[in-house]
Design a protein around this motif. Sequence first.
Motif, PDB file in Angstrom:
ATOM      1  N   ALA A 125       0.593  -1.658  -0.340  1.00 26.19           N
ATOM      2  CA  ALA A 125      -0.151  -0.323   0.161  1.00 26.19           C
ATOM      3  C   ALA A 125       0.722   0.884  -0.173  1.00 26.19           C
ATOM      4  N   VAL A 126       1.856   1.483   0.780  1.00 20.20           N
ATOM      5  CA  VAL A 126       2.501   2.435   0.833  1.00 20.20           C
ATOM      6  C   VAL A 126       3.752   2.712  -0.287  1.00 20.20           C
ATOM      7  N   ALA A 127       4.220   1.432  -0.352  1.00 23.62           N
ATOM      8  CA  ALA A 127       5.141   1.768  -1.904  1.00 23.62           C
ATOM      9  C   ALA A 127       4.489   1.816  -3.293  1.00 23.62           C
ATOM     10  N   ARG A 128       2.802   1.473  -3.178  1.00 26.69           N
ATOM     11  CA  ARG A 128       2.027   2.586  -4.332  1.00 26.69           C
ATOM     12  C   ARG A 128       1.710   3.381  -4.488  1.00 26.69           C
ATOM     13  N   ALA A 129       1.877   4.028  -2.537  1.00 30.15           N
ATOM     14  CA  ALA A 129       1.352   5.040  -2.865  1.00 30.15           C
ATOM     15  C   ALA A 129       2.437   6.405  -2.971  1.00 30.15           C
ATOM     16  N   ALA A 130       3.643   5.895  -2.470  1.00 31.69           N
ATOM     17  CA  ALA A 130       5.055   6.493  -3.286  1.00 31.69           C
ATOM     18  C   ALA A 130       4.681   6.809  -4.688  1.00 31.69           C
ATOM     19  N   ALA A 131       4.757   5.854  -5.215  1.00 35.67           N
ATOM     20  CA  ALA A 131       4.731   5.807  -6.763  1.00 35.67           C
ATOM     21  C   ALA A 131       3.888   6.714  -7.399  1.00 35.67           C
ATOM     22  N   ASP A 132       2.455   6.795  -7.067  1.00 37.60           N
ATOM     23  CA  ASP A 132       1.505   7.333  -7.568  1.00 37.60           C
ATOM     24  C   ASP A 132       1.362   8.452  -6.988  1.00 37.60           C
ATOM     25  N   ALA A 133       2.261   9.012  -6.494  1.00 35.89           N
ATOM     26  CA  ALA A 133       1.997  10.579  -6.274  1.00 35.89           C
ATOM     27  C   ALA A 133       3.184  11.193  -6.778  1.00 35.89           C
ATOM     28  N   LEU A 134       4.644   9.960  -6.598  1.00 38.43           N
ATOM     29  CA  LEU A 134       5.393  10.971  -7.365  1.00 38.43           C
ATOM     30  C   LEU A 134       4.542  10.595  -9.069  1.00 38.43           C
ATOM     31  N   ALA A 135       4.003   9.909  -9.439  1.00 39.29           N
ATOM     32  CA  ALA A 135       4.116   9.872 -10.632  1.00 39.29           C
ATOM     33  C   ALA A 135       2.856  11.063 -11.529  1.00 39.29           C
ATOM     34  N   THR A 136       1.780  11.547 -10.441  1.00 44.07           N
ATOM     35  CA  THR A 136       0.792  12.449 -10.080  1.00 44.07           C
ATOM     36  C   THR A 136       1.651  14.175 -10.059  1.00 44.07           C
ATOM     37  N   GLY A 137       2.824  13.889  -9.413  1.00 38.72           N
ATOM     38  CA  GLY A 137       3.647  15.015  -8.621  1.00 38.72           C
ATOM     39  C   GLY A 137       2.652  15.486  -8.038  1.00 38.72           C
ATOM     40  N   SER A 138       1.818  15.274  -6.869  1.00 35.64           N
ATOM     41  CA  SER A 138       1.719  15.631  -5.986  1.00 35.64           C
ATOM     42  C   SER A 138       2.291  16.481  -5.004  1.00 35.64           C
ATOM     43  N   PRO A 139       1.697  17.278  -3.758  1.00 37.08           N
ATOM     44  CA  PRO A 139       2.520  18.313  -3.271  1.00 37.08           C
ATOM     45  C   PRO A 139       3.063  17.341  -1.980  1.00 37.08           C
ATOM     46  N   ASP A 140       2.283  16.197  -1.854  1.00 36.03           N
ATOM     47  CA  ASP A 140       2.330  15.652  -0.504  1.00 36.03           C
ATOM     48  C   ASP A 140       3.559  15.087  -0.817  1.00 36.03           C
ATOM     49  N   ALA A 141       4.390  14.093  -2.101  1.00 36.12           N
ATOM     50  CA  ALA A 141       5.151  13.700  -2.284  1.00 36.12           C
ATOM     51  C   ALA A 141       6.228  13.163  -1.860  1.00 36.12           C
ATOM     52  N   PRO A 142       6.905  14.239  -1.089  1.00 33.19           N
ATOM     53  CA  PRO A 142       8.076  13.978  -0.298  1.00 33.19           C
ATOM     54  C   PRO A 142       7.492  13.437   1.590  1.00 33.19           C
ATOM     55  N   LEU A 143       5.799  13.786   2.016  1.00 31.78           N
ATOM     56  CA  LEU A 143       6.040  12.738   2.937  1.00 31.78           C
ATOM     57  C   LEU A 143       5.556  11.286   2.494  1.00 31.78           C
ATOM     58  N   THR A 144       4.602  11.430   1.291  1.00 32.55           N
ATOM     59  CA  THR A 144       4.503   9.813   0.895  1.00 32.55           C
ATOM     60  C   THR A 144       5.991   9.039   0.417  1.00 32.55           C
ATOM     61  N   VAL A 145       6.820   9.617   0.316  1.00 30.57           N
ATOM     62  CA  VAL A 145       7.993   8.981  -0.119  1.00 30.57           C
ATOM     63  C   VAL A 145       8.510   8.116   1.670  1.00 30.57           C
ATOM     64  N   ALA A 146       9.017   9.059   2.381  1.00 30.16           N
ATOM     65  CA  ALA A 146       8.675   8.913   3.483  1.00 30.16           C
ATOM     66  C   ALA A 146       8.089   8.417   4.114  1.00 30.16           C
ATOM     67  N   VAL A 147       7.654   8.575   4.512  1.00 27.18           N
ATOM     68  CA  VAL A 147       6.649   7.163   5.011  1.00 27.18           C
ATOM     69  C   VAL A 147       6.625   5.916   4.151  1.00 27.18           C
ATOM     70  N   ALA A 148       7.110   5.880   2.845  1.00 29.91           N
ATOM     71  CA  ALA A 148       7.244   4.249   2.306  1.00 29.91           C
ATOM     72  C   ALA A 148       8.145   3.743   2.414  1.00 29.91           C
ATOM     73  N   GLN A 149       9.214   4.671   2.727  1.00 26.39           N
ATOM     74  CA  GLN A 149      10.850   4.086   2.869  1.00 26.39           C
ATOM     75  C   GLN A 149      10.706   3.932   4.623  1.00 26.39           C
ATOM     76  N   ALA A 150      10.356   4.404   5.294  1.00 29.42           N
ATOM     77  CA  ALA A 150      10.496   4.193   6.982  1.00 29.42           C
ATOM     78  C   ALA A 150       9.884   2.750   7.751  1.00 29.42           C
ATOM     79  N   TYR A 151       8.706   2.743   6.563  1.00 39.59           N
ATOM     80  CA  TYR A 151       8.355   1.299   6.871  1.00 39.59           C
ATOM     81  C   TYR A 151       8.800   0.059   5.850  1.00 39.59           C
ATOM     82  N   CYS A 152       8.349   0.397   4.383  1.00 38.04           N
ATOM     83  CA  CYS A 152       9.326  -0.909   3.564  1.00 38.04           C
ATOM     84  C   CYS A 152      10.545  -1.123   4.121  1.00 38.04           C
ATOM     85  N   SER A 153      11.381   0.099   4.455  1.00 36.00           N
ATOM     86  CA  SER A 153      13.096  -0.962   4.699  1.00 36.00           C
ATOM     87  C   SER A 153      13.128  -1.691   5.734  1.00 36.00           C
ATOM     88  N   LYS A 154      11.827  -1.455   6.577  1.00 39.52           N
ATOM     89  CA  LYS A 154      11.717  -2.405   8.072  1.00 39.52           C
ATOM     90  C   LYS A 154      11.367  -3.854   7.379  1.00 39.52           C
TER      91      LYS A 154
END
Length: 366
Positions: A279-308
């Motif tokens: 869910a969070v990896a797809r959200a990060a990819a979608d945020a980057l694809a759409t140029g969402s202003p929340d992309a930095p936050l979504t990416v940070a959440v995805a990395q904090a979760y997925c790496s573990k």
Amino acid sequence: MTHTPDLLYSDTEDDLRAAVRALLADRAGHRAVLDRVETDRPYVPGVWTSLATDIGAAGLLVPEKLGGQGASHREAAVVLEELGRAVTPVPYLTSAVVATETLLALVEGGAETGTQVVPELLARVASGRTVAVLAVPLSAGPGAEPPSGPSVTGVADAVIADVLLVPRADGLYAVPAAEAEVEPQTPLDLTRPLARVTTPEGSGTRLAGADAARAAVRRGLLAGAGLLASEQLGLAEWCLEETVRHTRERHQFNRPVGSFQALKHRMAQLWLDVVGARAVARAAADALATGSPDAPLTVAVAQAYCSKVAVRAAEECVQLHGGLGMTWEHPAHLALKRAKSDQIALGSAGGHQDAVAALVGLPAPA
């Protein structure tokens, strides 16, 4: 208006996944990777050309008018999921994502007045004919300051690069790899070689000034961190599937070991973790694809979760395979080393958690 991310895969993305998975199964299976990981160049011959050129994956992020496929980060994320599953040694993340996004930022920002170097270089990278690598440590996150000095350690895939994108105090330079000193280092993850890169002062072609270079590097590292989550997702999915398969086939006391309640609980919890990672990896990819202003936050959440999750999945894969998981012949160690390396790549989990706190206005604990 808040953007609602689309977490589902399109038919196009499913078709791309099938093509990449078939290529890797045929040309770069775990056995082929294991046969090469003890060398300085673990890349399986021909795989990068087939992936980048024949499938066209190298140019997914590049608009058609600039020589690319005109796709998005969603499609690139699918490619990285498959590369993570197979722990494939190719410079996709470093060249087709980080370096490409850095060059795209320069093109969209105008780069240096009157020069055609950036669009021409971007077209070569998008075609797969040129491998470009941003000369920063693999551990550098989106908010990191570019390194200073002529030498940079821990540069991923520099040993296979044709062009190095070198941040300097006065801007960003494109330096042919032949003009640089690239000294291989010993990495934990043998499928993603690291090197110390030294470039002579004054070498290369200046692509952008200092301010434009900083913004471009940040954009490249942000896209890299966001799509790295998809690589970690693919790795975790393979570890879970392989562990379920093994515990279903392995018998003790005349029963499959996967039927024991303690192991069922461990794999069920891991499945929940993987679902969350998807869910969070797809959200990060979608945020980057759409140029969402929340992309930095979504990416940070995805990395904090997925790496573990990736590390935990790889550890469970090794442990639940028993003695077999500890052998060099089984690919579980490839997954574990990639997961541990990815855990500190493009920013650590702790660094991304600090970014989340800063972006939402939560003060960090004293």
